[in-house]
Design a protein around this motif. Structure first.
Motif, PDB file in Angstrom:
ATOM      1  N   ARG A  87      -0.211 -11.990 -20.604  1.00 52.60           N
ATOM      2  CA  ARG A  87      -1.344 -11.125 -20.921  1.00 52.60           C
ATOM      3  C   ARG A  87      -1.286 -10.685 -22.383  1.00 52.60           C
ATOM      4  NH1 ARG A  87      -1.128  -5.458 -18.309  1.00 52.60           N
ATOM      5  NH2 ARG A  87       0.483  -5.334 -19.907  1.00 52.60           N
ATOM      6  N   ARG A 117      -6.565   2.485 -13.865  1.00 50.44           N
ATOM      7  CA  ARG A 117      -6.638   3.893 -13.486  1.00 50.44           C
ATOM      8  C   ARG A 117      -6.885   4.787 -14.700  1.00 50.44           C
ATOM      9  NH1 ARG A 117      -2.116   6.839  -9.825  1.00 50.44           N
ATOM     10  NH2 ARG A 117      -3.357   6.060  -8.102  1.00 50.44           N
ATOM     11  N   ARG A 175       2.638   2.038  -3.301  1.00 45.81           N
ATOM     12  CA  ARG A 175       1.759   2.694  -4.278  1.00 45.81           C
ATOM     13  C   ARG A 175       1.772   4.215  -4.056  1.00 45.81           C
ATOM     14  NH1 ARG A 175      -0.914   3.719  -6.998  1.00 45.81           N
ATOM     15  NH2 ARG A 175       0.794   3.679  -8.375  1.00 45.81           N
ATOM     16  N   LEU A 235      -0.683  -2.402  -8.122  1.00 52.66           N
ATOM     17  CA  LEU A 235      -0.058  -2.667  -9.425  1.00 52.66           C
ATOM     18  C   LEU A 235      -0.326  -4.116  -9.779  1.00 52.66           C
ATOM     19  CD1 LEU A 235       3.580  -1.195  -9.361  1.00 52.66           C
ATOM     20  CD2 LEU A 235       1.507  -0.171 -10.315  1.00 52.66           C
ATOM     21  N   LEU A 284       4.388 -12.853 -16.479  1.00 47.87           N
ATOM     22  CA  LEU A 284       2.969 -12.537 -16.253  1.00 47.87           C
ATOM     23  C   LEU A 284       2.477 -11.504 -17.262  1.00 47.87           C
ATOM     24  CD1 LEU A 284       2.849 -12.444 -12.353  1.00 47.87           C
ATOM     25  CD2 LEU A 284       1.705 -14.082 -13.847  1.00 47.87           C
ATOM     26  N   VAL A 285       3.329 -10.524 -17.537  1.00 48.48           N
ATOM     27  CA  VAL A 285       2.948  -9.499 -18.499  1.00 48.48           C
ATOM     28  C   VAL A 285       2.920 -10.093 -19.907  1.00 48.48           C
ATOM     29  CG1 VAL A 285       3.674  -7.347 -19.596  1.00 48.48           C
ATOM     30  CG2 VAL A 285       3.753  -7.568 -17.113  1.00 48.48           C
ATOM     31  N   ARG A 310       8.275   1.453  -9.358  1.00 45.16           N
ATOM     32  CA  ARG A 310       8.443   0.541  -8.227  1.00 45.16           C
ATOM     33  C   ARG A 310       9.753  -0.243  -8.309  1.00 45.16           C
ATOM     34  NH1 ARG A 310       4.054  -3.509  -5.621  1.00 45.16           N
ATOM     35  NH2 ARG A 310       2.923  -1.532  -5.694  1.00 45.16           N
ATOM     36  N   PRO A 338      -0.238  -7.173 -13.265  1.00 45.66           N
ATOM     37  CA  PRO A 338       0.095  -7.440 -14.663  1.00 45.66           C
ATOM     38  C   PRO A 338      -1.136  -7.635 -15.541  1.00 45.66           C
ATOM     39  CG  PRO A 338       0.502  -9.397 -13.320  1.00 45.66           C
ATOM     40  CD  PRO A 338       0.096  -8.303 -12.376  1.00 45.66           C
ATOM     41  N   GLU A 375       5.060   5.491  -5.219  1.00 46.52           N
ATOM     42  CA  GLU A 375       5.170   5.465  -6.683  1.00 46.52           C
ATOM     43  C   GLU A 375       4.499   6.675  -7.326  1.00 46.52           C
ATOM     44  OE1 GLU A 375       4.751   0.759  -6.373  1.00 46.52           O
ATOM     45  OE2 GLU A 375       3.310   1.744  -7.685  1.00 46.52           O
ATOM     46  N   LEU A 388       0.839  -1.204   0.000  1.00 48.15           N
ATOM     47  CA  LEU A 388       0.000   0.000   0.000  1.00 48.15           C
ATOM     48  C   LEU A 388       0.874   1.254   0.000  1.00 48.15           C
ATOM     49  CD1 LEU A 388      -2.724  -0.885   2.710  1.00 48.15           C
ATOM     50  CD2 LEU A 388      -2.920  -1.069   0.230  1.00 48.15           C
ATOM     51  N   TYR A 438       3.836  -2.691 -14.707  1.00 52.91           N
ATOM     52  CA  TYR A 438       2.469  -3.116 -14.422  1.00 52.91           C
ATOM     53  C   TYR A 438       1.556  -1.891 -14.486  1.00 52.91           C
ATOM     54  CZ  TYR A 438       3.980  -7.708 -12.581  1.00 52.91           C
ATOM     55  OH  TYR A 438       4.469  -8.963 -12.425  1.00 52.91           O
ATOM     56  N   ASP A 439       0.278  -2.153 -14.706  1.00 54.32           N
ATOM     57  CA  ASP A 439      -0.690  -1.056 -14.681  1.00 54.32           C
ATOM     58  C   ASP A 439      -1.178  -0.818 -13.257  1.00 54.32           C
ATOM     59  OD1 ASP A 439      -0.649  -0.636 -17.439  1.00 54.32           O
ATOM     60  OD2 ASP A 439      -2.096  -2.241 -17.790  1.00 54.32           O
ATOM     61  N   VAL A 440      -1.615   0.428 -13.032  1.00 49.45           N
ATOM     62  CA  VAL A 440      -2.251   0.740 -11.751  1.00 49.45           C
ATOM     63  C   VAL A 440      -3.741   0.436 -11.883  1.00 49.45           C
ATOM     64  CG1 VAL A 440      -2.787   2.545 -10.071  1.00 49.45           C
ATOM     65  CG2 VAL A 440      -0.588   2.587 -11.277  1.00 49.45           C
ATOM     66  N   ARG A 451       7.629 -11.956 -12.953  1.00 56.36           N
ATOM     67  CA  ARG A 451       6.889 -10.714 -13.202  1.00 56.36           C
ATOM     68  C   ARG A 451       6.817 -10.418 -14.709  1.00 56.36           C
ATOM     69  NH1 ARG A 451       9.995  -9.276  -8.634  1.00 56.36           N
ATOM     70  NH2 ARG A 451      11.450  -8.000  -9.819  1.00 56.36           N
ATOM     71  N   SER A 498      -5.414   1.411  -4.377  1.00 54.92           N
ATOM     72  CA  SER A 498      -4.964   0.980  -5.691  1.00 54.92           C
ATOM     73  C   SER A 498      -3.846  -0.039  -5.553  1.00 54.92           C
ATOM     74  CB  SER A 498      -4.491   2.184  -6.503  1.00 54.92           C
ATOM     75  OG  SER A 498      -3.353   2.765  -5.902  1.00 54.92           O
TER      76      SER A 498
END
Lengths: 311, 125
Positions: free
Chosen positions: A306, B71, A83, B42, A302-303, A96, B44, A86, A80, B20-22, A299, B40
């Motif tokens: 997608r 977002r 974020r 982050l 994972l992207v 991040r 993938p 960031e 949290l 990553y997207d928010v 990580r 919010s």
């Protein structure tokens, strides 16, 4: 013109208004906040390490479950807070990955207490009771922070800290109610942690950065005020369970209304934090590096998964 | 087969630029509650956003549904207090605009009604 803008910002602060991530803010405000929240986030994550070491060794299944819940909370708090950091760092072009790289390269510090060893179960208890107790005091003091995204996250964190408080008390009460060897173990843990906990609040001198943070209403209390609040809350309870505080100079000065204590070795502890030279600093940073760098392919995958799915 | 350090470094170099997207997260606590914004994270993908939302925001609280919204898909009002300005007194829209009813009913020896009484009455068997 920039001066006028800054003046308008300060007027907002003085009116008690809250600042949002997309509002204009002076660079100085952004950087002070970012430094504070970045360190807070990283400390939550590094703070999970001394406790996680006790998950496999917890004395009962119930203790193991509650300790795991706590470790999970700490990492969750880190997420949290990251974020919030960031969004502050984005205009500076930092994300991040970079904020976490900073742990490994030593560009961001984490709290002195998380550089220490936790050799016995009583240490896990003292961490839950007093280290979390100290952290709760510093965090509740930030609930009125002028930066709204931080204040909102702190509200959620403090709600969960109330569980941590009970959890720590439960462990030390069991030991205090136990056999002489358990009380001895508890006393030894307190002896190990006391100086580190006093240092945790920071030096009594109000630094230039601390003064500016107060002007910006990022924080409203000095390090020393918070340490005094901690002592007032905890000294009577520590004594009530039959423990002796390892500081013969500790006393309440009725006239001044202040606790007097032997000052921690400011220089030695500052170096531990600055140079990561505590007994566990390097080992824990190495674990962090493993999670951050060696798992990076996950990580990325994972992207990629997608992107592949969209195609 | 374990990766060599060179391979690890290559993977890390590629992965470091993964972004990553928010996602903004909204939680619905029960059927009778609306989705409420909680923060919010982050992620993938939207699917991961939902998984992570459960981990981050529902370790204790109960819920029946979560929304994850990228977002960049959130449309917000401008940062301008005038946008919410009230041009004139709107008390006539509120209960407080009719505070004198209670006093006036007294003259007729009867009481003003309020919605909570009506709800309680209708629910009563």
């Amino acid at each position: 013109m920039p001066e006028a803008r800054r003046e308008a910002f300060m007027a907002r602060i003085r009116r008690g208004e809250k600042i949002e991530a997309h509002d204009w803010m002076p660079d100085d405000y952004r950087l002070l906040l970012l430094r504070l929240i970045h360190m807070h986030a990283v400390s939550e994550i590094m703070g999970a390490y001394p406790e996680k070491e006790w998950v496999p060794k917890a004395p009962t299944l119930r203790r193991k479950m509650s300790l795991m819940a706590k470790v999970q909370d700490e990492i969750g708090h880190g997420q949290l807070l990251l974020r919030v950091a960031e969004d502050l760092a984005a205009p500076l072009g930092r994300d991040r990955m970079e904020l976490m790289d900073d742990v490994i390269t030593g560009r961001v510090k984490f709290h002195n207490v998380f550089h220490m060893e936790a050799p016995t179960w009583a240490d896990a208890g003292i961490i839950g009771w007093l280290v979390d107790g100290a952290a709760i005091i510093t965090q509740t003091a930030l609930l009125d922070c002028s930066y709204a995204p931080y204040a909102r996250v702190l509200k959620r964190i403090c709600a969960e800290e109330s569980f941590h408080m009970q959890h720590g008390e439960s462990i030390i009460l069991s030991l205090a109610e136990g056999e002489p060897w358990q009380r001895e173990m508890l006393q030894e843990a307190l002896n190990r942690w006391w100086e580190a906990i006093l240092f945790f609040f920071g030096p009594p001198v109000v630094t230039d950065a601390a003064r500016r943070m107060m002007e910006y209403r990022i924080r409203s209390r000095t390090n020393e005020e918070l340490r005094q609040k901690f002592l007032t809350r905890y000294v009577p309870r520590i004594r009530a369970v039959g423990l002796e505080i390892p500081d013969s100079a500790l006393r309440f000065d009725e006239e001044a209304g202040l606790w007097r204590y032997t000052e921690p070795d400011w220089e030695r502890w500052s170096r531990v934090v600055r140079e990561n030279i505590g007994p566990k600093s390097q080992e824990r940073i190495a674990l962090r590096r493993m999670a951050h760098q060696d798992q990076a392919w996950v990580r990325e995958a994972l992207v990629r998964a997608r992107t592949a799915a969209v195609v | 087969m374990a990766m060599t350090q060179v391979e690890k470094d290559q993977v890390y170099e590629r992965a470091r630029h993964t972004s990553y997207d928010v996602y903004e997260i909204f939680v619905q606590a029960s059927d009778l509650d609306p989705h409420v914004h909680v923060g919010s994270l982050l992620a993938p993908s939207p699917e991961w956003a939902l998984q992570l939302a459960r981990e981050n925001f529902l370790r204790r609280a109960d819920a029946i549904n979560i929304w994850a919204v990228r977002r960049s898909d959130v449309h917000a009002t401008p940062d301008d207090p005038d946008w919410f300005a009230r041009e004139f007194d709107r008390k006539y829209r509120d209960v407080s605009g009719y505070a004198d009813n209670a006093r006036r009913w007294k003259r007729f020896k009867a009481q003003a009604m309020n919605i909570d009484d009506v709800i309680a009455d209708v629910r009563k068997e």
